[in-house]
Design a protein around this motif. Structure first.
Motif, short mmCIF file in Angstrom:
data_model
loop_
_atom_site.label_atom_id
_atom_site.label_comp_id
_atom_site.label_asym_id
_atom_site.label_seq_id
_atom_site.Cartn_x
_atom_site.Cartn_y
_atom_site.Cartn_z
N SER A 17 -7.92 -7.08 5.29
CA SER A 17 -8.06 -8.22 4.38
C SER A 17 -7.66 -7.84 2.96
N GLU A 18 -7.91 -6.60 2.58
CA GLU A 18 -7.49 -6.16 1.24
C GLU A 18 -5.96 -6.06 1.18
N GLN A 19 -5.32 -5.67 2.27
CA GLN A 19 -3.86 -5.66 2.29
C GLN A 19 -3.32 -7.08 2.25
N ALA A 20 -4.00 -8.00 2.92
CA ALA A 20 -3.59 -9.41 2.87
C ALA A 20 -3.73 -9.94 1.44
N LEU A 21 -4.80 -9.57 0.76
CA LEU A 21 -5.00 -9.99 -0.63
C LEU A 21 -3.88 -9.43 -1.52
N ARG A 22 -3.52 -8.18 -1.33
CA ARG A 22 -2.42 -7.57 -2.11
C ARG A 22 -1.13 -8.34 -1.87
N TRP A 23 -0.85 -8.68 -0.61
CA TRP A 23 0.37 -9.43 -0.28
C TRP A 23 0.33 -10.79 -0.96
N GLU A 63 -24.92 -14.97 1.74
CA GLU A 63 -24.02 -15.58 0.75
C GLU A 63 -23.80 -14.63 -0.42
N GLU A 64 -24.86 -14.03 -0.89
CA GLU A 64 -24.75 -13.07 -2.00
C GLU A 64 -23.95 -11.84 -1.58
N LEU A 65 -24.19 -11.36 -0.38
CA LEU A 65 -23.45 -10.21 0.13
C LEU A 65 -21.96 -10.53 0.24
N ALA A 66 -21.63 -11.71 0.74
CA ALA A 66 -20.22 -12.12 0.84
C ALA A 66 -19.58 -12.20 -0.53
N GLY A 67 -20.31 -12.73 -1.52
CA GLY A 67 -19.78 -12.82 -2.88
C GLY A 67 -19.53 -11.45 -3.48
N LYS A 68 -20.46 -10.52 -3.27
CA LYS A 68 -20.28 -9.16 -3.79
C LYS A 68 -19.11 -8.46 -3.11
N THR A 69 -18.99 -8.65 -1.80
CA THR A 69 -17.88 -8.05 -1.06
C THR A 69 -16.54 -8.60 -1.54
N LEU A 70 -16.49 -9.90 -1.75
CA LEU A 70 -15.27 -10.54 -2.24
C LEU A 70 -14.90 -10.00 -3.62
N ALA A 71 -15.86 -9.98 -4.53
CA ALA A 71 -15.59 -9.50 -5.89
C ALA A 71 -15.13 -8.05 -5.88
N GLN A 72 -15.76 -7.23 -5.04
CA GLN A 72 -15.38 -5.81 -4.97
C GLN A 72 -13.97 -5.66 -4.40
N SER A 73 -13.63 -6.44 -3.40
CA SER A 73 -12.28 -6.38 -2.83
C SER A 73 -11.22 -6.78 -3.85
N VAL A 74 -11.49 -7.84 -4.61
CA VAL A 74 -10.54 -8.26 -5.64
C VAL A 74 -10.37 -7.15 -6.67
N THR A 75 -11.46 -6.53 -7.09
CA THR A 75 -11.38 -5.42 -8.04
C THR A 75 -10.62 -4.25 -7.45
N ASN A 76 -10.89 -3.92 -6.19
CA ASN A 76 -10.18 -2.81 -5.53
C ASN A 76 -8.68 -3.04 -5.49
N VAL A 78 -6.69 -5.49 -7.31
CA VAL A 78 -5.94 -5.83 -8.52
C VAL A 78 -6.49 -5.24 -9.81
N GLY A 79 -7.66 -4.66 -9.76
CA GLY A 79 -8.24 -4.11 -10.98
C GLY A 79 -8.58 -5.21 -11.96
N ASP A 80 -8.39 -4.92 -13.24
CA ASP A 80 -8.75 -5.87 -14.29
C ASP A 80 -7.63 -6.84 -14.66
N ASP A 81 -6.41 -6.56 -14.21
CA ASP A 81 -5.27 -7.40 -14.61
C ASP A 81 -4.43 -7.77 -13.39
N PRO A 82 -4.79 -8.86 -12.69
CA PRO A 82 -4.06 -9.22 -11.48
C PRO A 82 -2.66 -9.75 -11.73
N GLY A 83 -2.39 -10.25 -12.93
CA GLY A 83 -1.07 -10.81 -13.21
C GLY A 83 -0.90 -12.24 -12.73
N VAL A 84 -1.86 -12.77 -11.99
CA VAL A 84 -1.88 -14.16 -11.54
C VAL A 84 -3.32 -14.65 -11.59
N ARG A 85 -3.46 -15.97 -11.57
CA ARG A 85 -4.82 -16.51 -11.55
C ARG A 85 -5.39 -16.39 -10.14
#
Length: 153
Positions: A17-23, A63-76, A78-85
């Protein structure tokens, strides 16, 4: 569909899923789109049998666990500057249904080929298979370890 392509991507914290997010992020950058990262949650099956319900005082919040997992995956990814919204959405229900609901009006849905459950030998997981069969828009399935470059327009 709006003038700005919206790319929906399923994120469950798995490597696929993190590779899908990167794509999805790379594709959104290439086409001037936005990314809607979706995480779904359900109560574990053992809470529903025999009339049991989730005790509110145990502090367990899928729900909270899913939110934390999602936020951590996004950070993993794209970091702080994804370049897109990137918008992060946590939805109740099973992952396939959440992605199909989010796909209404989207330009594209991106999923990993394998999530956190199921049989490791299967080519597609149950979520990616269901989404490819029922999505109202094109679907990209990103295989773990084999991330193709996004199409350029």
């Amino acid at each position: 569909m709006s003038a700005i392509p919206r790319i929906v991507v399923g994120v469950d914290g798995s490597p696929a899923s993190e590779q899908a997010l990167r794509w999805a992020v790379d594709y959104a950058r290439a086409v001037g789109g936005t990314v809607n990262a979706i995480a779904a949650w359900e109560y574990p099956a053992f809470y529903g049998w025999s009339g049991m319900s989730v005790p509110p005082d145990e502090g367990f919040s899928p729900e909270e666990l899913a939110g934390k997992t999602l936020a951590q995956s996004v950070t993993n990814v794209v970091g702080d500057d994804p370049g897109v919204r990137i918008s992060e959405t946590v939805m109740p229900g099973n992952a396939a249904q959440a992605l199909l609901e989010a796909a209404n009006g989207a330009a594209l849905v991106v999923v990993g080929s394998r999530g956190l459950g199921g049989f490791s030998g299967a080519l597609l997981g149950s979520v990616s298979r269901h989404v490819t069969e029922h999505a109202p828009c094109p679907v990209v399935v990103v295989r773990e370890g084999q991330v193709p470059p996004p199409a350029r327009q």
